[in-house]
Design a protein around this motif. Structure first.
Motif, PDB file in Angstrom:
ATOM      1  N   ARG A   1      -3.041   7.757   6.136  1.00 28.64           N
ATOM      2  CA  ARG A   1      -4.023   8.866   5.611  1.00 28.64           C
ATOM      3  C   ARG A   1      -4.302   8.609   4.163  1.00 28.64           C
ATOM      4  O   ARG A   1      -3.370   8.543   3.473  1.00 28.64           O
ATOM      5  N   PHE A   2      -5.342   8.166   3.595  1.00 28.86           N
ATOM      6  CA  PHE A   2      -5.483   8.105   2.297  1.00 28.86           C
ATOM      7  C   PHE A   2      -4.830   6.662   1.810  1.00 28.86           C
ATOM      8  O   PHE A   2      -4.247   6.789   0.708  1.00 28.86           O
ATOM      9  N   PRO A   3      -5.046   5.831   2.577  1.00 28.96           N
ATOM     10  CA  PRO A   3      -4.289   4.477   1.922  1.00 28.96           C
ATOM     11  C   PRO A   3      -4.854   3.845   0.718  1.00 28.96           C
ATOM     12  O   PRO A   3      -6.165   4.010   0.661  1.00 28.96           O
ATOM     13  N   ARG A   4      -4.086   3.395  -0.356  1.00 31.32           N
ATOM     14  CA  ARG A   4      -4.643   2.608  -1.171  1.00 31.32           C
ATOM     15  C   ARG A   4      -3.701   1.451  -1.814  1.00 31.32           C
ATOM     16  O   ARG A   4      -2.502   1.673  -1.404  1.00 31.32           O
ATOM     17  N   ALA A   5      -4.311   0.580  -2.293  1.00 35.65           N
ATOM     18  CA  ALA A   5      -3.558  -0.686  -2.719  1.00 35.65           C
ATOM     19  C   ALA A   5      -2.689  -0.415  -3.803  1.00 35.65           C
ATOM     20  O   ALA A   5      -3.174   0.105  -4.723  1.00 35.65           O
TER      21      ALA A   5
ATOM     22  N   VAL B   1       0.828  -1.230  -0.298  1.00 40.11           N
ATOM     23  CA  VAL B   1      -0.057   0.027  -0.059  1.00 40.11           C
ATOM     24  C   VAL B   1       0.805   1.183   0.137  1.00 40.11           C
ATOM     25  O   VAL B   1       2.181   1.292   0.383  1.00 40.11           O
ATOM     26  N   ARG B   2       0.262   2.427  -0.414  1.00 40.71           N
ATOM     27  CA  ARG B   2       0.761   3.730  -0.331  1.00 40.71           C
ATOM     28  C   ARG B   2      -0.096   4.674   0.262  1.00 40.71           C
ATOM     29  O   ARG B   2      -1.339   4.188   0.007  1.00 40.71           O
ATOM     30  N   ALA B   3       0.420   5.586   0.816  1.00 38.42           N
ATOM     31  CA  ALA B   3      -0.568   6.606   1.521  1.00 38.42           C
ATOM     32  C   ALA B   3      -0.101   7.914   1.582  1.00 38.42           C
ATOM     33  O   ALA B   3       1.197   8.191   0.918  1.00 38.42           O
ATOM     34  N   ALA B   4      -0.862   9.078   1.747  1.00 31.45           N
ATOM     35  CA  ALA B   4      -0.414  10.450   1.733  1.00 31.45           C
ATOM     36  C   ALA B   4       0.574  10.581   3.047  1.00 31.45           C
ATOM     37  O   ALA B   4       1.612  11.341   2.673  1.00 31.45           O
ATOM     38  N   GLU B   5       0.285  10.221   4.038  1.00 30.61           N
ATOM     39  CA  GLU B   5       1.198  10.259   5.238  1.00 30.61           C
ATOM     40  C   GLU B   5       0.851   9.417   6.349  1.00 30.61           C
ATOM     41  O   GLU B   5      -0.358   8.677   6.237  1.00 30.61           O
ATOM     42  N   ILE B   6       1.614   9.285   7.438  1.00 32.89           N
ATOM     43  CA  ILE B   6       1.374   8.679   8.435  1.00 32.89           C
ATOM     44  C   ILE B   6       0.769   9.657   9.707  1.00 32.89           C
ATOM     45  O   ILE B   6       1.466  10.641  10.093  1.00 32.89           O
ATOM     46  N   VAL B   7      -0.203   9.390  10.185  1.00 31.89           N
ATOM     47  CA  VAL B   7      -0.927  10.336  11.371  1.00 31.89           C
ATOM     48  C   VAL B   7      -1.136   9.803  12.568  1.00 31.89           C
ATOM     49  O   VAL B   7      -1.576   8.390  12.496  1.00 31.89           O
ATOM     50  N   PRO B   8      -1.126  10.316  13.752  1.00 30.56           N
ATOM     51  CA  PRO B   8      -1.651   9.769  15.019  1.00 30.56           C
ATOM     52  C   PRO B   8      -3.064   9.352  15.026  1.00 30.56           C
ATOM     53  O   PRO B   8      -3.727  10.094  14.434  1.00 30.56           O
ATOM     54  N   THR B   9      -3.210   8.242  15.770  1.00 33.68           N
ATOM     55  CA  THR B   9      -4.802   8.021  15.911  1.00 33.68           C
ATOM     56  C   THR B   9      -5.271   6.858  17.277  1.00 33.68           C
ATOM     57  O   THR B   9      -3.933   6.258  17.552  1.00 33.68           O
TER      58      THR B   9
END
Length: 281
Positions: free
Chosen positions: A269-273, A251-259
């Protein structure tokens, strides 16, 4: 006009057919399992009761939409108005974009309320907003350990066989392997993903999970989940019996954010395969 499954109930997460082509989904207009639904998003010409014709292209968008609501009589599953909402801050747009991605949509179309209509013109008050995937330079290999239904009616219901569970999975729970951990707690949950794969790939993923998939019960969670039970937005509908029976998804994503939704303490954030099934891993 869009082609939708005959069981379709409206725009949103349940309208899974909107995220794929009818042809690739196995549906066909002549088979009776597809209905054509006209989605109206603007009005450019109008003839009043006296026969007077009006060209509305130079009329502000907000006024056109107000008129559309007055003159169009929608008919469910035949003629419908594309839903919209008024926003005035970047925070509101951000929240709506996250909701659209969560619903497996590509993004948003933002329109200036004062904009006029121009044929074959771009960026004249109308803008497409989609996630950017340049934030993370590297893709991530994560393990598919659970799934979420694409149909909220199935989600609310408690019944279902293993076959039913697999056939209704549309999004997937991803986890990372723990460092130096035993088999009883070998992964930590990270995110869920529902975009980046075709209908054919979705069928393959369902088939892979089917033999080991079961309805998720937080009171009888499998041991590999450790103490995590899922938050309001992250609790899966189904899980596999063991991470060893899952598969790797790149997967790729826009960024890694706390949760606080996932055990990892952060999410994508906004993950996609990128590669839905890594057969080499």
């Amino acid at each position: 006009m869009i082609g939708c499954a005959s069981s379709w109930t409206g725009l949103g997460p349940d309208a899974w057919i909107l995220s794929c082509r009818v042809k690739s989904s196995g549906l066909h207009p002549r088979s009776g399992n597809v209905v054509d639904v006209s989605q109206v998003f603007d009005i450019l010409m109008y003839t009043d009761a006296e026969g007077e014709k009006y060209d509305l292209r130079q009329t502000p968008f907000k006024a056109r939409i107000d008129l559309l609501a007055k003159v169009l009589v929608p008919k469910d599953r035949w003629l419908e108005v594309v839903p919209g909402v008024s926003m005035s801050t970047a925070g509101e747009v951000q929240k709506r974009l996250e909701g659209a991605i969560e619903a497996r949509m590509e993004g948003l179309v933002i329109k200036d309320a004062a904009s006029k209509y121009f044929f074959n013109a771009r960026k004249r008050g109308w803008y497409k907003i989609k996630p950017e995937y340049d934030g993370l330079s590297e893709s991530l290999d994560l393990i598919v350990v659970g799934a979420y239904f694409g149909d909220s009616a199935k989600r609310r219901g408690g019944a279902g066989t293993s076959t039913d569970l697999a056939d209704n999975c549309a999004q997937f729970l991803l986890a990372a392997k723990r460092h130096n951990s035993g088999p009883e707690a070998s992964v930590v949950t990270v995110c869920k993903v529902g975009t980046g794969f075709s209908m054919e790939q979705l069928k393959e993923m369902r088939a892979k999970l089917r033999p080991n998939l079961k309805r998720y019960d937080p009171h009888r969670a499998p041991s590999w989940m450790g103490g995590w039970r899922g938050g309001p937005r992250s609790k899966p509908d189904a899980v596999i019996d063991s991470p060893a029976n899952g598969f790797v998804m790149e997967v790729r994503a826009a960024e890694i954010v706390p949760t606080e939704e996932y055990e990892f303490g952060h999410t994508l954030r906004f993950p996609r395969a990128v590669k839905p099934m890594r057969e080499d891993k």
